[in-house]
Design a protein around this motif. Structure first.
Motif, short mmCIF file in Angstrom:
data_model
loop_
_atom_site.label_atom_id
_atom_site.label_comp_id
_atom_site.label_asym_id
_atom_site.label_seq_id
_atom_site.Cartn_x
_atom_site.Cartn_y
_atom_site.Cartn_z
N SER A 141 0.81 -1.22 0.00
CA SER A 141 0.00 0.00 0.00
C SER A 141 0.85 1.28 0.00
O SER A 141 0.55 2.23 -0.72
CB SER A 141 -0.95 -0.01 1.19
N GLN A 267 -6.66 2.55 0.93
CA GLN A 267 -5.70 1.46 1.20
C GLN A 267 -4.72 1.92 2.27
O GLN A 267 -3.53 2.11 2.03
CB GLN A 267 -4.98 1.08 -0.09
N ILE A 304 -6.82 0.19 -7.78
CA ILE A 304 -6.52 -0.55 -6.54
C ILE A 304 -5.21 -1.29 -6.77
O ILE A 304 -4.89 -1.68 -7.90
CB ILE A 304 -7.71 -1.48 -6.22
N GLN A 309 -7.07 -7.61 -4.16
CA GLN A 309 -7.74 -6.58 -3.36
C GLN A 309 -8.92 -6.00 -4.14
O GLN A 309 -9.97 -5.71 -3.57
CB GLN A 309 -6.73 -5.49 -2.98
N PHE A 310 -8.77 -5.85 -5.44
CA PHE A 310 -9.88 -5.38 -6.28
C PHE A 310 -11.07 -6.34 -6.16
O PHE A 310 -12.22 -5.93 -5.97
CB PHE A 310 -9.40 -5.30 -7.73
N VAL A 313 -12.75 -6.05 -2.72
CA VAL A 313 -13.59 -4.85 -2.57
C VAL A 313 -14.92 -5.06 -3.31
O VAL A 313 -16.00 -4.76 -2.78
CB VAL A 313 -12.83 -3.61 -3.11
N TYR A 339 -7.33 -2.22 -12.46
CA TYR A 339 -8.11 -2.52 -11.26
C TYR A 339 -8.79 -1.27 -10.72
O TYR A 339 -8.61 -0.91 -9.56
CB TYR A 339 -7.20 -3.15 -10.20
N HIS A 341 -11.80 1.00 -9.39
CA HIS A 341 -13.09 0.88 -8.70
C HIS A 341 -13.47 2.26 -8.19
O HIS A 341 -12.70 2.90 -7.48
CB HIS A 341 -12.95 -0.09 -7.52
N GLN A 360 -12.04 -3.10 4.88
CA GLN A 360 -12.26 -3.17 3.42
C GLN A 360 -11.00 -2.83 2.65
O GLN A 360 -10.79 -3.26 1.55
CB GLN A 360 -13.43 -2.28 3.00
N GLY A 362 -10.00 -0.34 0.89
CA GLY A 362 -10.28 0.06 -0.49
C GLY A 362 -11.26 1.22 -0.51
O GLY A 362 -11.68 1.73 0.53
#
Ligand code: NAD
Length: 428
Positions: A141, A267, A304, A309-310, A313, A339, A341, A360, A362
């Motif tokens: 991150s 993140q 992301i 992780q995408f 989420v 990725y 979002h 989360q 994200g």
């Protein structure tokens, strides 16, 4: 550093691991994905078992030299680290942006924060004893700033370091390792890249005396099991609550919560992850958040950091919808292979739904309506991951009274902040 295709690195592994002040051996390579395209854009070296052992042995050797006693020279080295990172900020930020997905401006900020940690510990003591070789294990991150938040105090105290970055973002760490060879005595800072088992081998290495791990709670538990008898710092997942009291200004609160919740696309470990809002403010607060998300649109939207992780989420949003959450904004989702979002506001979510109970990590913010402040405080205190919390109110005495009942590492009033190096952070 350009292969002429617009990508900052060619596909071949150009960057090397740093072992005892020089390039170390690797055994094969692994692909690094650009989250904006979903495609492998560079390769990174997979460190051999022998090179890992050489790195830890070198860190142990140099720990037993004047490195440990020479406080003045360590201060000078930390200053030189800060200067070197800043002198190469553009190059570091380019690599960081490509592998992590964050914008070039955010990547430049991150390099500056990493340098700030080095500068801070050049000028201020680290309140701890030297331990010996420290394994610094970091997530994707904030690949540089999180690392230097651990590396700088370790070096200032007289310890030495073997740094293993995330396999998703190894390149900025490898580049930093190469750049810093010229300012560090060999063996003081080793940088090894590789897939997850390399981290476990590093933690278990008998010469490693301390572990600074930042990452998920699940992996942190594994690290704790491997680290018996060693000094251990675990910086894990966060699920910070935000509480609005019924005298809060909903528009002002929305602005501050939105900015903090969507920093680095959410993140972050310390950031608003669930907002408790009184029924009387539910409508204006959700409307203000929704407007902010729409206004932000796709401008500056970064992807992301990883595919996993995408997917996570997207799953959390689908699960929340299945539990009657209302999606009031899912703005700025470009049509792309990457990725991406949109920043998503979920209203009328309840405790017990995954997006509220879990981190989360994200661009999704759940808003939970409450009818009774005592009940809201009790629910805010339920999650076991609370590095931070915040209270928004107009009356400071009421805000303080509620803050005093929250259980969290840091509690902010009227904002939800970050930890600069000079903060008395719970762990460092
Ligand atoms: P992760 O736990 O999957 O990986 C973190 C690091 O551990 C990586 O370098 C990985 O290669 C390494 N690793 C994996 N298995 C290992 C093992 N068995 N032994 C030793 N090392 C091992 O986390 P991630 O996906 O990179 O990062 C996201 C997570 O990090 C989120 O859960 C987030 O909450 C957390 N995080 C915490 C902070 C904090 O300061 N508390 C900051 C940022 C992110």
């Amino acid at each position: 550093m350009s292969d002429g295709t617009g990508s900052p690195l060619g596909l071949a592994a150009e960057l090397t691991i740093t072992v005892d002040g020089a390039a170390g051996d690797h055994d094969g390579e692994f692909g690094v994905i650009d989250p904006a395209t979903g495609r492998v854009f560079a390769m990174a070296p997979e460190t051999t078992a022998e090179a890992l052992d050489t790195a830890v042995t070198a860190a142990d050797r140099v720990f037993r030299t004047e490195w440990r006693t020479g406080e003045e020279s360590r201060r000078a080295v930390l200053g030189a680290i800060a200067d070197t990172l800043m002198a190469s900020a553009g190059e570091l930020a380019g690599v960081l942006s490509s592998e992590q997905g964050k914008s070039r401006a955010d990547a430049l900020d991150e390099v500056a924060v990493a340098a700030r940690y080095a500068r801070y510990y050049a000028e201020n003591p680290a309140e701890r004893e030297a331990a010996g070789p420290v394994a610094v294990i970091t997530p994707w991150s904030f690949p540089l700033s999180i690392a230097f938040a651990s590396i700088a105090p370790a070096l200032r105290s007289g310890s030495t370091v073997v740094w293993k970055p995330s396999p998703h973002t190894p390149l900025s760490a490898l580049l930093a390792g190469e750049l810093l060879r010229s300012v560090l005595p060999p063996g003081v800072l080793n940088v090894v890249s590789g897939s997850d088992p390399l981290g476990a081998r590093l933690v278990a290495h008998p010469l490693v005396r301390e572990i600074g791990f930042t990452g998920s709670t699940a992996i942190g538990s594994k690290v704790a099991a491997l680290a018996a008898g060693k000094r251990l710092t675990l910086d894990l997942s966060g699920n910070d609550p935000v509480l609005l009291l019924d005298d809060a200004d909903p528009g002002r609160a929305a602005e501050r919560v939105f900015a903090a919740a969507f920093r680095n696309l959410g993140q972050v470990c310390v950031g608003p992850k669930r907002v408790y809002v009184p029924a009387s403010l539910r409508q204006p607060f959700v409307e203000a958040l929704t407007e902010l998300a729409r206004a932000a649109g796709s401008g500056g939207l970064a992807p992301i950091g990883t595919r996993a992780q995408f997917d996570r989420v997207a799953d959390l949003v689908a699960d929340a919808r299945a539990h009657q959450a209302v999606v009031t904004a899912c703005a700025g989702k470009p049509d792309s292979l990457g990725y991406f979002h949109g920043r998503t506001i979920l209203a009328d979510v309840t405790d017990g739904v995954r997006v509220v109970d879990e981190d989360q990590f994200g661009p999704v913010l759940p808003v939970i309506t409450y009818h009774d402040i005592d009940d809201a405080v009790q629910r805010a205190n339920v999650s076991s991951y609370r590095p931070g919390a915040s209270v928004f109110a107009t009356d400071p005495d009421r805000a303080l009274a509620v803050a005093g009942r929250l259980e969290a590492g840091t509690i902010w009033l009227g904002t939800h902040g970050t930890h600069p190096p000079e903060d008395p952070a719970p762990v460092r």
